[in-house]
Scaffold this active site. Sequence first.
Site, short mmCIF file in Angstrom:
data_model
loop_
_atom_site.label_atom_id
_atom_site.label_comp_id
_atom_site.label_asym_id
_atom_site.label_seq_id
_atom_site.Cartn_x
_atom_site.Cartn_y
_atom_site.Cartn_z
N HIS A 178 17.05 25.29 30.94
CA HIS A 178 15.79 25.95 30.62
C HIS A 178 14.56 25.21 31.14
CE1 HIS A 178 17.84 28.84 28.16
NE2 HIS A 178 18.24 27.95 27.27
N ASP B 192 26.51 30.03 29.45
CA ASP B 192 25.83 29.74 28.19
C ASP B 192 25.41 31.06 27.53
OD1 ASP B 192 23.42 28.89 26.43
OD2 ASP B 192 24.12 26.96 27.19
N HIS C 107 22.68 31.60 26.20
CA HIS C 107 21.26 31.80 26.53
C HIS C 107 21.11 31.92 28.05
CE1 HIS C 107 21.35 29.65 22.65
NE2 HIS C 107 20.25 30.33 22.37
N ASP D 179 28.05 28.12 23.40
CA ASP D 179 27.38 28.64 22.21
C ASP D 179 27.56 30.14 22.02
OD1 ASP D 179 25.90 28.99 24.50
OD2 ASP D 179 24.02 28.25 23.69
#
Length: 388
Positions: free
Chosen positions: A134, A170, A172, A259
């Site tokens: 990120h 991921d 995200h 995750d």
Amino acid sequence: MSRNCAFVYSEQFLQYKFHDDHPFNQLRVKMTYDLLCTLGALEDRQIVAPRMATDDELALIHDRSYIEAVKAAGRGELSEAAAQNYGLGTEDTPIFPNMHEASALLVGSTLTAVDVVLSGAAEHALNLGGGLHHGFRGKASGFCVYNDSAVAIQYIREKYGLRVLYVDTDAHHGDGVQWAFYDDPNVCTFSIHETGRYLFPGTGNVNERGLGAGYGYSFNIPVDAFTEDESWIAAYTTALREIADFFRPDVIVTQNGVDAHYYDPLTHLSVTMKTYRAIPKLAHEIAHEYCGGRWIAVGGGGYDIWRVVPRAWALLWLEMTGQADVSGPLPDEWRERWQPLSPVALPLEWDDPDDLYPPIPRKAEISEKNAQTVEKALYFIRSQRPAR
């Protein structure tokens, strides 16, 4: 059994620590390392010590003013107003002492993995301390100070001149890496993640396809909340096979956030260890089919550090090294060592039970919606094929 693999590791990874109650906890890397050692699946000669990235290497992606701000923040010399401007001192990315040094080590660890593979010293390399996808050019975001994957990809482009396929599983969206190479036709990014309607960072829609010369080299599959193994694996497998065949990379870099698991406290997906067996298996196949085996893998998200991350990341290494047939009970010695520290009961087995969670009422609807998303995501590739 393939042993031509490198495991980049240092206990100094634990120095990347925001505070005791922060969900990002690098103890998970140590627990994974200990699980592999207990299993006898990690040889001393496979362990490679990392180095710290230089400022010039960080500046392959990050603004130098931002690098200096991170240094000042870690010394306690950055004003609150300036810190906020750089995304530092937030709830997600608090300031901690020696922030620059800890962050630069994680970047250097991924660069170490790159050089080990691309020098020919190893076929595959794993850096579980990395995967901070990120981070932006001039701003921290989502627990990420520097973006090791983006720096590593630009490093590969400049030092080795290779075309890179970046695969991000991921939960995200891999926004920082995508935007860094959004206009670059030599870097293809593929992210499969929970839809941004419900989850940070809110990006990663199917219509984010790239810009200019990079148009058509960015792929996103935002799956619906409560997606389960069958749908996730189908979407991932279909997309990655078609993307790899379309792009034909020289090297594959995978970000392995774990995750999306049902237990993860920050997401809303329902996958199990079945998915974390399937993800590296296909990546491994793609590496050999298109890249001469060149595969660099990093960690990423994963916030149930007790029940999920060590098993999932251990399975990644076991796939890399040809030991993925492991099943049955986890080592008693490992469980006994870590159970006193864990607030939850550690799992007994490598795999999750079939009744891990109650049936999902919207399963058919979710699966159908995800299949439609895959169709949209791959439309650009399929539209390029000659009509039969």
